[in-house]
Design a protein around this motif. Structure first.
Motif, mmCIF file in Angstrom:
data_model
loop_
_atom_site.group_PDB
_atom_site.id
_atom_site.type_symbol
_atom_site.label_atom_id
_atom_site.label_comp_id
_atom_site.label_asym_id
_atom_site.label_seq_id
_atom_site.Cartn_x
_atom_site.Cartn_y
_atom_site.Cartn_z
ATOM 1 N N MET A 1 18.008 9.565 8.394
ATOM 2 C CA MET A 1 17.449 8.278 8.772
ATOM 3 C C MET A 1 16.089 8.115 8.110
ATOM 4 O O MET A 1 15.249 9.010 8.143
ATOM 5 N N LYS A 2 15.848 6.959 7.484
ATOM 6 C CA LYS A 2 14.579 6.711 6.814
ATOM 7 C C LYS A 2 13.500 6.396 7.839
ATOM 8 O O LYS A 2 13.703 5.593 8.738
ATOM 9 N N LYS A 3 12.352 7.024 7.674
ATOM 10 C CA LYS A 3 11.235 6.756 8.581
ATOM 11 C C LYS A 3 10.593 5.427 8.221
ATOM 12 O O LYS A 3 10.367 5.140 7.047
ATOM 13 N N PRO A 4 10.230 4.627 9.243
ATOM 14 C CA PRO A 4 9.474 3.409 8.961
ATOM 15 C C PRO A 4 8.088 3.753 8.434
ATOM 16 O O PRO A 4 7.585 4.865 8.625
ATOM 17 N N VAL A 5 7.465 2.774 7.785
ATOM 18 C CA VAL A 5 6.129 2.941 7.237
ATOM 19 C C VAL A 5 5.202 1.912 7.874
ATOM 20 O O VAL A 5 5.526 0.731 7.946
ATOM 21 N N VAL A 6 4.055 2.376 8.347
ATOM 22 C CA VAL A 6 3.050 1.515 8.979
ATOM 23 C C VAL A 6 1.764 1.635 8.176
ATOM 24 O O VAL A 6 1.324 2.742 7.869
ATOM 25 N N ALA A 7 1.154 0.497 7.823
ATOM 26 C CA ALA A 7 -0.094 0.495 7.065
ATOM 27 C C ALA A 7 -1.230 -0.035 7.920
ATOM 28 O O ALA A 7 -1.072 -1.039 8.624
ATOM 29 N N LEU A 8 -2.382 0.643 7.858
ATOM 30 C CA LEU A 8 -3.608 0.152 8.490
ATOM 31 C C LEU A 8 -4.409 -0.609 7.443
ATOM 32 O O LEU A 8 -4.751 -0.064 6.392
ATOM 33 N N VAL A 9 -4.694 -1.875 7.722
ATOM 34 C CA VAL A 9 -5.369 -2.735 6.758
ATOM 35 C C VAL A 9 -6.512 -3.446 7.462
ATOM 36 O O VAL A 9 -6.429 -3.751 8.661
ATOM 37 N N GLY A 10 -7.576 -3.739 6.731
ATOM 38 C CA GLY A 10 -8.699 -4.475 7.296
ATOM 39 C C GLY A 10 -9.899 -4.403 6.382
ATOM 40 O O GLY A 10 -9.878 -3.718 5.362
ATOM 41 N N ARG A 11 -10.967 -5.105 6.758
ATOM 42 C CA ARG A 11 -12.191 -5.053 5.968
ATOM 43 C C ARG A 11 -12.900 -3.705 6.198
ATOM 44 O O ARG A 11 -12.488 -2.932 7.063
ATOM 45 N N PRO A 12 -13.963 -3.433 5.442
ATOM 46 C CA PRO A 12 -14.631 -2.131 5.577
ATOM 47 C C PRO A 12 -15.280 -1.929 6.950
ATOM 48 O O PRO A 12 -15.736 -2.879 7.587
ATOM 49 N N ASN A 13 -15.309 -0.678 7.379
ATOM 50 C CA ASN A 13 -16.089 -0.226 8.534
ATOM 51 C C ASN A 13 -15.641 -0.810 9.875
ATOM 52 O O ASN A 13 -16.437 -0.926 10.800
ATOM 53 N N ASP A 84 6.586 -1.383 6.552
ATOM 54 C CA ASP A 84 7.492 -2.161 7.404
ATOM 55 C C ASP A 84 6.692 -2.948 8.432
ATOM 56 O O ASP A 84 7.058 -4.058 8.811
ATOM 57 N N ILE A 85 5.591 -2.362 8.907
ATOM 58 C CA ILE A 85 4.709 -2.995 9.888
ATOM 59 C C ILE A 85 3.269 -2.792 9.431
ATOM 60 O O ILE A 85 2.917 -1.730 8.910
ATOM 61 N N ILE A 86 2.442 -3.822 9.635
ATOM 62 C CA ILE A 86 1.033 -3.730 9.264
ATOM 63 C C ILE A 86 0.180 -3.841 10.524
ATOM 64 O O ILE A 86 0.375 -4.749 11.336
ATOM 65 N N VAL A 87 -0.738 -2.900 10.685
ATOM 66 C CA VAL A 87 -1.727 -2.978 11.765
ATOM 67 C C VAL A 87 -3.034 -3.481 11.139
ATOM 68 O O VAL A 87 -3.647 -2.797 10.319
#
Length: 438
Positions: A1-13, A84-87
């Motif tokens: 089963m392929k693991k989902p991928v979650v990315a943490l995104v945002g401006r600095p600091n 797959d999901i972005i935080v």
């Protein structure tokens, strides 16, 4: 089963690295108060209840003309594309900023599910700013404090609510992944194994964009080869982006029974090769080192001796890995690869009878008694194998605090001398007498 991928995104600091460390459970990211300190993406694995996913930490996206901003933005775009999901992490202490709006526009274009994590809610200023973030127009908002571990459980629940639970795959095929940095000939190697142009082969690095699973039969046995690829282009902006191949490799490694680490005979070994190998070792996967493009090498006998010496010097953490030299382009020595895959897989599933492993450990102990520490000496009472993939042994002792890493390595070497575990890591768990087994 392929693991989902979650990315943490945002401006600095805004606290992405602190959140990354909190979710992964390790202090892997560099944390400083200087905005933009996280320039390269970091990758980790997160386990929550019966769920598991890959986590990417990205650098902060900034409107200013700082030196690294273009690179960070490109890396963030790649991470968003892969996820797959972005935080979307925002800062309740500072409130909504113009940089947050820039990030919002990027995320809306992606069409991915976005969870807005409003961080630093423990700040006294937070209550005046929290509701401003609802202007961003996303559906999911979670209030958190990465520092204080507030709201993290709710965030993980929201991230994983549509994920499938981790289950063992029923497929009885032997799965092996072809991993390595871009342009070492991974796709050519897969084509040579399958003897057909089933994946695109190009001398432009980064042609293969996603992992490709291909089933095939060899000597009446079922196999699945997982082809991976990285992404690299010329120019300074893409230098750090080469690390993107690590994520693809990690995803493939998770689903593999055996990993083929492909090296380039022309360019030799670089640091990135060792990083990729490290992920396979950490995942407990068997590994075979494949030196490709061997057709380009002159004086092959002498070059082979030198290359093996270089491999052993550079990959001291995986001295048990067999090395295969071949040319995917000319098919020379291709016949040597599949027998190695089968042998290494069989070694990773090998069970050693309890009386045999006990004799081995007892002989090793008597041959080389561990040094005493503060008047106490390690005693070994009993050993048995408790798992495969990788082979795992429980060793019952008087005090596991007396185990020195050099003596553990000595015992592992003695096990390898007595039993053929070529290609596979083995795990030794030391337990105090009477302690429950895993």
């Amino acid at each position: 089963m392929k693991k989902p991928v979650v990315a943490l995104v945002g401006r600095p600091n805004v606290g992405k690295s602190t959140l990354f460390n909190r979710l992964v459970g390790l202090k892997m990211a560099i944390i400083e108060d200087t905005p933009g300190i996280t320039r390269d993406r970091l990758y980790g694995n997160v386990k929550f209840k019966n769920y598991s996913f890959h986590l990417i930490d990205t650098g902060g996206i900034d409107l200013s003309n700082e030196k690294f901003n273009d690179e960070i933005k490109i890396q963030a775009e790649i991470a968003i594309n892969e996820a797959d999901i972005i935080v979307f992490v925002v800062d309740a202490k500072e409130g909504l900023t113009s940089n947050d709006l820039v990030v919002k526009d990027m995320l809306l274009k992606s069409g991915k599910k976005v969870i807005v994590a409003i961080n630093k809610i423990d700040s006294k200023l937070a209550k005046d700013n929290i509701y401003d973030f609802y202007e961003l127009g996303f559906e999911n908002y979670i209030n958190i404090s990465s520092e204080q571990n507030e709201g993290i459980y709710d965030l993980l629940k929201e991230i994983t609510k549509d994920f499938k639970e981790i289950v063992d795959e029923d497929d009885d095929s032997i799965k092996f992944s072809v991993i390595g940095r871009p342009n070492v000939g991974k796709s050519s190697l897969v084509n040579a194994l399958l003897n057909e142009e089933r994946v695109i082969v190009s001398n432009v690095a980064g042609t293969t964009r996603d992992a490709i699973d291909t089933p095939f039969i060899y000597h009446n046995e079922k196999f699945i080869v997982i082809d991976t690829a990285g992404m690299r282009k010329k120019g300074k902006i893409y230098e750090a982006v080469e690390k993107y191949s690590l994520l693809r490799s990690m995803k493939a490694i998770d689903r593999s029974d055996v990993c083929l680490l492909v090296l380039d005979a022309e360019t030799g070994i670089i640091e990135h090769d060792k990083h990729i190998a490290g992920y396979a070792i950490e995942a407990g996967k068997p590994i075979i080192i494949v030196v490709n493009k061997w057709d380009t090498v002159e004086d092959k006998d002498e070059s082979m001796k030198k290359f093996i010496k270089d491999i052993r010097n550079n990959f001291q953490f995986v001295t048990y890995a067999p090395v295969v030299f071949l040319s995917a382009k000319t098919h020379k020595r291709m016949h040597t690869l599949m027998p190695e895959i089968i042998k290494v897989y069989n070694n990773s599933t090998k069970m050693i009878a309890t009386n045999l492993i006990n004799d081995c450990i007892k002989d090793a102990y008597n041959l080389n008694l561990p040094p005493s520490y503060k008047g106490k000496r390690l005693k070994i009472y009993f050993c048995n194998q408790v798992a495969i993939k990788p082979p795992t042994f429980n060793i019952q002792v008087n005090s596991k605090g007396l185990i020195h890493f050099s003596y553990e390595r000595y015992l592992e070497n003695k096990i390898r001398e007595s039993f053929d575990f070529e290609g596979t890591p083995i795990v030794l768990h030391f337990k105090n007498k009477g302690e429950q087994e895993n």
